[in-house]
Design an enzyme around this catalytic site. Structure first.
Site, mmCIF file in Angstrom:
data_model
loop_
_atom_site.group_PDB
_atom_site.id
_atom_site.type_symbol
_atom_site.label_atom_id
_atom_site.label_comp_id
_atom_site.label_asym_id
_atom_site.label_seq_id
_atom_site.Cartn_x
_atom_site.Cartn_y
_atom_site.Cartn_z
ATOM 1 N N LYS A 1 128.044 -51.266 133.629
ATOM 2 C CA LYS A 1 128.684 -52.574 133.831
ATOM 3 C C LYS A 1 128.926 -52.819 135.322
ATOM 4 C CE LYS A 1 130.619 -52.134 129.260
ATOM 5 N NZ LYS A 1 131.700 -51.562 128.450
ATOM 6 N N GLN B 1 138.123 -50.181 128.105
ATOM 7 C CA GLN B 1 137.053 -49.342 127.553
ATOM 8 C C GLN B 1 137.598 -48.493 126.410
ATOM 9 O OE1 GLN B 1 133.777 -49.568 128.867
ATOM 10 N NE2 GLN B 1 133.268 -48.417 127.035
ATOM 11 N N ASP C 1 135.526 -59.309 126.575
ATOM 12 C CA ASP C 1 134.912 -58.572 125.463
ATOM 13 C C ASP C 1 135.224 -59.225 124.115
ATOM 14 O OD1 ASP C 1 133.168 -56.507 125.386
ATOM 15 O OD2 ASP C 1 134.657 -54.901 125.393
#
Ligand code: NDP
Length: 277
Positions: free
Chosen positions: A47, A91, A114
């Site tokens: 990313k 994450q 996300d």
């Protein structure tokens, strides 16, 4: 023989589109990592690299494995209050002391690139979302960029997770597919799969979908990422066995994975727009 859907190529196009946007309209992505899960570090580095390529600022906020739940919430609050940060991604997986749902609900929904905050999950489910979950949105984009008609097709998704199977089912439904979701308790799984015009595997089991589960001419989207011995990666689909039977197939690696990261880049821009436009 199938046409290989080149996710790397489509992702590169999307990344180039983001890179071409004015520098001041892309914002900054904050990634929160608790602990040092090796797979998480690999994903974060991918990313970071994509952000560098697209001209999106990037900062990693790292907490130790034994960080308290309160420390994680405080970090999220700090990120929410930092106007320079326009996107946030936490994450997963988290260590066990962290209450996942509370962390996800704490994020500013406008920064939730996300699409994990319940508010954004609800908007996505009702077709009103701006920030859509990266992997399912990447799958739909792949189909569209390949010029594959979704409307009227029978789509079968194996896997019902909150991050892939479930949201993808709703997105394909919104595209007027007739959708079936299968999971570990599904009876006659092979028969369900054989009915699919579009078959999506999001299971997490190497080569689980075998040739007898695929209808001739089906479009096969393989979301799975499984590490074999020797670190070789393979999908949930028995690619070699199915290749001659289906009309389109995504490879692993190089199919859905790059689209997940490319969609994240698009979401960073959308998040900036939600906060600034
Ligand atoms: P989860 O483990 O959360 O979900 C797996 C799903 O598969 C569950 O719904 C489970 O059913 C179902 N399943 C498991 N075993 C069977 C079985 N024998 N028969 C039928 N269904 C079964 O996984 P994720 O959705 O998070 O991820 C799925 C795969 O996709 C993984 O390999 C993951 O690494 C990969 N992935 C790839 C991404 C990418 O960018 N390429 C992004 C995200 C994930 P049940 O609900 O009944 O347990």
């Amino acid at each position: 023989m199938a046409k290989i859907i080149d996710g790397k190529k489509h992702a590169a196009t999307i990344r180039a589109e983001v890179a071409a946007l004015p520098a001041e309209k892309k914002g900054k992505l904050a990634v929160v990592l608790v602990g040092d899960n090796p797979a998480s570090i690999v994903y974060i580095n991918m990313k970071k690299k994509a952000c560098e390529e697209c001209g999106i600022d990037f900062e990693l906020f790292k907490l130790p494995e034994n960080a308290s739940h309160g420390e994680v919430l405080n970090l999220i609050d700090g990120i929410n209050n930092d106007s320079k940060i326009t996107g946030v991604l936490v994450q997963q997986p988290f260590p066990p002391q962290i209450i996942k749902d509370e962390v996800l609900s704490r994020m500013n929904p406008k920064k939730d690139v996300d699409c994990l905050h319940p508010y954004n999950v609800g908007l996505a489910a009702t077709g009103q979302g701006t920030l859509l979950p990266c992997t399912p949105a990447g799958c739909v984009t792949l189909l569209k960029r390949e010029g594959i008609e979704i409307s009227g097709k029978k789509a079968v998704i194996v896997g019902r997770s909150d991050i892939v199977g479930k949201p993808l089912a709703l997105m394909l439904l919104a595209e007027n597919a007739t959708v079936t979701i299968c999971h570990s308790r599904t009876k006659n799984l092979a028969e369900e799969c054989r009915a699919a015009d579009i078959l999506v595997a999001a299971i997490g089991r190497a080569k689980f979908i075998t040739a007898d589960m695929v209808k001739p001419g089906a479009i096969v989207i393989d979301v799975g990422v499984n590490r074999l011995e020797g670190k070789k990666v393979c999908g949930d689909v028995d690619y070699d066995a199915i290749f001659d039977k289906c009309s389109y197939i995504t490879p692993v690696p190089g199919g859905v994975g790059p689209m997940t990261v490319a969609t994240l880049m698009e979401n960073c821009v959308k998040a900036w727009e939600l906060q600034n436009a």
